[in-house]
Design a protein around this motif. Structure first.
Motif, PDB file in Angstrom:
ATOM      1  N   ARG A 132      -3.071   1.091  -8.050  1.00 54.30           N
ATOM      2  CA  ARG A 132      -3.363   2.257  -9.178  1.00 54.30           C
ATOM      3  C   ARG A 132      -1.337   2.955  -8.966  1.00 54.30           C
ATOM      4  NH1 ARG A 132      -6.850   6.463  -9.942  1.00 54.30           N
ATOM      5  NH2 ARG A 132      -8.661   5.330  -9.975  1.00 54.30           N
ATOM      6  N   VAL A 133      -0.751   3.102  -7.989  1.00 59.55           N
ATOM      7  CA  VAL A 133       0.616   3.351  -8.284  1.00 59.55           C
ATOM      8  C   VAL A 133       1.271   2.708  -8.933  1.00 59.55           C
ATOM      9  CG1 VAL A 133       2.666   3.735  -7.205  1.00 59.55           C
ATOM     10  CG2 VAL A 133       0.264   4.670  -5.978  1.00 59.55           C
ATOM     11  N   CYS A 134       1.468   1.233  -8.921  1.00 60.42           N
ATOM     12  CA  CYS A 134       2.450   0.299  -9.491  1.00 60.42           C
ATOM     13  C   CYS A 134       1.229   0.322 -11.230  1.00 60.42           C
ATOM     14  CB  CYS A 134       2.016  -1.125  -9.230  1.00 60.42           C
ATOM     15  SG  CYS A 134       2.708  -1.530  -7.295  1.00 60.42           S
ATOM     16  N   ASN A 135       0.564   0.174 -11.527  1.00 65.01           N
ATOM     17  CA  ASN A 135      -0.523   0.341 -12.884  1.00 65.01           C
ATOM     18  C   ASN A 135       0.234   1.286 -13.198  1.00 65.01           C
ATOM     19  OD1 ASN A 135      -1.879  -1.461 -14.291  1.00 65.01           O
ATOM     20  ND2 ASN A 135      -2.935   0.194 -14.801  1.00 65.01           N
ATOM     21  N   GLN A 136      -0.242   2.263 -12.469  1.00 67.07           N
ATOM     22  CA  GLN A 136       0.337   4.295 -13.970  1.00 67.07           C
ATOM     23  C   GLN A 136       1.097   5.130 -13.702  1.00 67.07           C
ATOM     24  OE1 GLN A 136      -3.585   5.620 -12.815  1.00 67.07           O
ATOM     25  NE2 GLN A 136      -5.041   4.505 -14.328  1.00 67.07           N
TER      26      GLN A 136
ATOM     27  N   LYS B 236       6.273   8.426  -4.714  1.00 67.35           N
ATOM     28  CA  LYS B 236       7.341   7.769  -5.230  1.00 67.35           C
ATOM     29  C   LYS B 236       7.928   7.378  -4.412  1.00 67.35           C
ATOM     30  CE  LYS B 236      11.284   9.336  -8.504  1.00 67.35           C
ATOM     31  NZ  LYS B 236      11.891  10.180  -9.083  1.00 67.35           N
ATOM     32  N   ARG B 237       8.421   8.003  -2.915  1.00 69.51           N
ATOM     33  CA  ARG B 237       9.211   7.134  -1.863  1.00 69.51           C
ATOM     34  C   ARG B 237       9.603   5.805  -1.806  1.00 69.51           C
ATOM     35  NH1 ARG B 237      11.467  11.860   2.804  1.00 69.51           N
ATOM     36  NH2 ARG B 237      10.377  13.822   1.566  1.00 69.51           N
ATOM     37  N   LEU B 238       8.115   5.952  -1.559  1.00 65.53           N
ATOM     38  CA  LEU B 238       7.290   4.614  -0.655  1.00 65.53           C
ATOM     39  C   LEU B 238       7.324   3.668  -1.717  1.00 65.53           C
ATOM     40  CD1 LEU B 238       4.839   6.006   1.965  1.00 65.53           C
ATOM     41  CD2 LEU B 238       7.411   5.897   1.650  1.00 65.53           C
ATOM     42  N   ASN B 239       7.706   4.289  -2.697  1.00 63.28           N
ATOM     43  CA  ASN B 239       7.236   3.023  -3.581  1.00 63.28           C
ATOM     44  C   ASN B 239       8.183   2.553  -4.171  1.00 63.28           C
ATOM     45  OD1 ASN B 239       5.029   1.359  -5.447  1.00 63.28           O
ATOM     46  ND2 ASN B 239       6.238   1.990  -6.992  1.00 63.28           N
ATOM     47  N   ALA B 240       9.453   2.923  -4.009  1.00 68.58           N
ATOM     48  CA  ALA B 240      11.120   2.475  -4.032  1.00 68.58           C
ATOM     49  C   ALA B 240      11.224   1.562  -3.655  1.00 68.58           C
ATOM     50  CB  ALA B 240      11.625   3.989  -4.365  1.00 68.58           C
ATOM     51  N   LYS B 241      10.702   0.799  -2.630  1.00 65.21           N
ATOM     52  CA  LYS B 241      11.262  -0.476  -2.100  1.00 65.21           C
ATOM     53  C   LYS B 241      10.750  -1.623  -2.853  1.00 65.21           C
ATOM     54  CE  LYS B 241       8.107  -0.407   1.095  1.00 65.21           C
ATOM     55  NZ  LYS B 241       6.826   0.470   0.526  1.00 65.21           N
TER      56      LYS B 241
ATOM     57  N   GLY C 260       0.407  -1.344  -0.341  1.00 64.88           N
ATOM     58  CA  GLY C 260       0.103  -0.007  -0.271  1.00 64.88           C
ATOM     59  C   GLY C 260       0.492   1.695   0.291  1.00 64.88           C
ATOM     60  N   ASN C 261       0.251   2.229  -0.556  1.00 65.26           N
ATOM     61  CA  ASN C 261       1.230   3.426  -0.935  1.00 65.26           C
ATOM     62  C   ASN C 261       0.243   4.738  -0.355  1.00 65.26           C
ATOM     63  OD1 ASN C 261       3.073   5.467  -1.686  1.00 65.26           O
ATOM     64  ND2 ASN C 261       3.569   4.359  -2.660  1.00 65.26           N
ATOM     65  N   PHE C 262       0.400   5.421   1.141  1.00 67.70           N
ATOM     66  CA  PHE C 262      -0.499   6.414   1.824  1.00 67.70           C
ATOM     67  C   PHE C 262       0.111   7.834   1.033  1.00 67.70           C
ATOM     68  CE2 PHE C 262      -3.164   3.564   3.782  1.00 67.70           C
ATOM     69  CZ  PHE C 262      -4.287   4.090   4.929  1.00 67.70           C
TER      70      PHE C 262
END
Length: 546
Positions: A332-336, A304-309, A292-294
């Motif tokens: 949503r973040v991963c796909n777009q 972007k920061r939180l998804n980088a891991k 998840g990405n709050f």
């Protein structure tokens, strides 16, 4: 904390009557129960966000920085240059009103400023005043207004009454994306220190520990090991998750909602049983322990920061591709966004199911496959041994989670799974204008699933709950299924308020219930320890009748 009105108290106050005053003349009413608390300085300091202050929105002084106006206007100018879409969205709206009654917050509150067209106007009016010649010349006559502290307070109030669900965009003839405007507006608020506590606390803990709940690696492992033990107790099947194992074929990433709170935990038990059933070579990462990405609810930069891991761990562990669990904003973040934020993922292979050989062409760029796509493909190729009667106690309707449905187009896969793990006739759709790409939001997403704004949450979720109530009363539906961890966190509260007879379930939980293993225990309960049809109380009742 404010006392939440009962449904009988809330509905009579709902009115769609046009207000007597113009919208610029009406200030937001910060009543307890209708807004989120400002972020604690502690969380902002953790992630080095500007102007951390202890604030109370019910006071006149919001402790804005001295040059707050210049910061906001410079930020708006910067985003107008970087995001051409923002200028286009500001300029092309013709106020046709097609979006007006599509927002669940407008339908639930009757507040005109929750019409997407008017919510956009909160930002657009400032844009006109400072960036358009006609607005600088004619002012309010041209729909322009000065940027004042009252305007900033209005932004804070209403930009956090938007769950970025994009239902309004679906009906907009010009395709204006209110969600992107909301996100950029929130970025401007964050630039002067205005954030909400629930979202910021989750972001800070995720940034510091890797998960929104602040669980360290040991706790992450302990919780999943416990759920594996529960699987063995109920089914007799040993599900042995692996952690941080280099060379595994697949990195599996799940949201924290699936390992720390019911009913998400039952969904994770379903994942473990599925992977054991097919012999999937996978590993968890205790570093990428949060899909998840709050952060995306606050700013693109923090998302972007939180998804980088996720990519970092996929590369470190040397996996071939990534499989993700049931989570809306994660997807949503991963796909777009993932490919441009954190890519290119040229160190990964294009995902291919090791069980069926299917190539997931839709994941060719970002290299990440949704669990519903993966499971539906397994069922389609006859790779799962399923007994739908184990879900005979479940009369289900399905909630299309906004991010996976409207945002990704995952519409048929979960339904295909449902129709293969439930007995025939146990799946009922809600009315057509409330599902699929037209689905109503849960009303508590986008970081506003706090406790202090419960009245607003129940109002915003009313359209969704109303559709659930319809199928419950007409068809006896007793479960609402979804493929989003945030929905599994917010919908139980919503339905307990509006339709308490209906429970929430993940779809992978139903898969776990239905899976047949050759060496399993006799199954008498589901993963929640509820008696299956023909066992326990149901069986005793049948014996008494004889």
């Amino acid at each position: 904390m404010a006392k939440t009105p009962t449904p009988a108290e809330l509905l009579p106050g709902l009115s769609y009557k046009p207000p007597e005053k113009g919208w610029m003349d009406v200030k937001p009413d910060f009543r307890p129960g209708t807004y989120c608390n400002p972020a604690s300085p502690k969380w902002m300091e953790w992630i080095n966000y500007p102007y951390p202050e202890a604030r109370s929105v019910e006071t006149d002084n919001w402790a804005l920085p001295q040059d707050w106006k210049e910061i906001v206007l410079e930020g708006m100018e910067d985003r107008l240059k970087r995001f051409r879409s923002l200028k286009v969205f500001f300029d092309i709206c013709v106020r046709c009103g097609a979006c007006a009654d599509k927002c669940h917050f407008f339908l639930g509150t009757g507040d005109p400023k929750n019409m997407p067209v008017l919510r956009a106007e909160l930002l657009r009016s400032v844009y006109r005043r400072y960036f358009k010649t006609i607005g600088r010349a004619l002012g309010e006559i041209a729909g322009a207004r000065d940027l004042t502290e009252d305007v900033i307070k209005e932004w804070f109030f209403y930009l956090y009454q938007c769950t970025i669900c994009r239902r309004c965009s679906l009906f907009c003839p010009y395709g204006i994306d209110m969600a992107e405007m909301t996100l950029l507006g929130r970025e401007l608020l964050a630039s002067v220190g205005l954030n909400i506590d629930w979202a910021m606390a989750s972001v800070a803990q995720c940034y510091d520990k890797g998960s929104h709940i602040g669980a360290p690696p040991q706790a992450f492992k302990d919780m999943i090991d416990f759920l594996a033990e529960e699987n063995e107790r109920i089914t007799g099947i040993t599900t042995t998750p692996s952690y941080n194992r280099k060379g595994a074929e697949v990195l599996f990433v799940t949201p924290s909602g699936d390992y720390f709170a019911d009913p998400g935990t039952f969904t994770l038990m379903g994942y473990l049983l599925l992977f054991e059933h097919i012999g999937l070579d996978y590993t968890f990462s205790t570093y990428a322990a949060e899909g998840g990405n709050f952060g995306w609810f606050i700013s693109h930069e923090m998302g972007k920061r939180l998804n980088a891991k996720i990519y970092a761990e996929a590369k470190r562990l040397g996996v071939k591709w990534i499989l993700g669990g049931e989570c809306g904003h994660m997807w949503r973040v991963c796909n777009q966004y993932m490919s441009t934020w954190n890519g290119p993922a040229d160190f990964l292979e294009k995902p291919v199911s090791p069980i069926t050989g299917t190539r997931f062409e839709n994941a060719a760029v970002h290299k990440m496959v949704h669990i519903s796509e993966f499971t539906a493909d397994l069922i389609h190729h006859g790779k799962l041994n399923l007994d739908p009667q184990r879900n005979a106690h479940v009369k289900l309707t399905f909630h299309d989670s906004c991010n996976t449905a409207r945002g990704m187009g995952i519409l048929e896969e979960p339904r295909y799974i449902i129709n293969n793990v439930l007995p025939e006739g146990n799946f009922v759709e809600m009315p057509p204008n409330t599902i699929r790409e037209k689905a109503f939001c849960c009303g508590s997403s986008s970081g506003i699933n706090a406790n202090e704004n419960m009245e607003l949450r129940m109002q915003g979720g009313f359209p969704r709950a109303n559709a659930v109530r319809f199928v419950h009363e007409k068809y006896g539906v007793n479960h609402l299924g979804c493929i989003c961890a945030l929905d599994r966190a917010t919908l139980p509260t919503l339905l307990q308020y509006w339709v308490p007879e209906v429970e929430i379930t993940g779809i992978s939980e139903l898969v776990g219930n239905a899976l047949i293993f050759p060496d399993e225990l006799e199954r008498t309960t589901d993963l929640r320890d509820r008696d299956l049809v023909g066992f326990g109380e149901a069986e005793e009742a049948g014996e008494e009748e004889e």
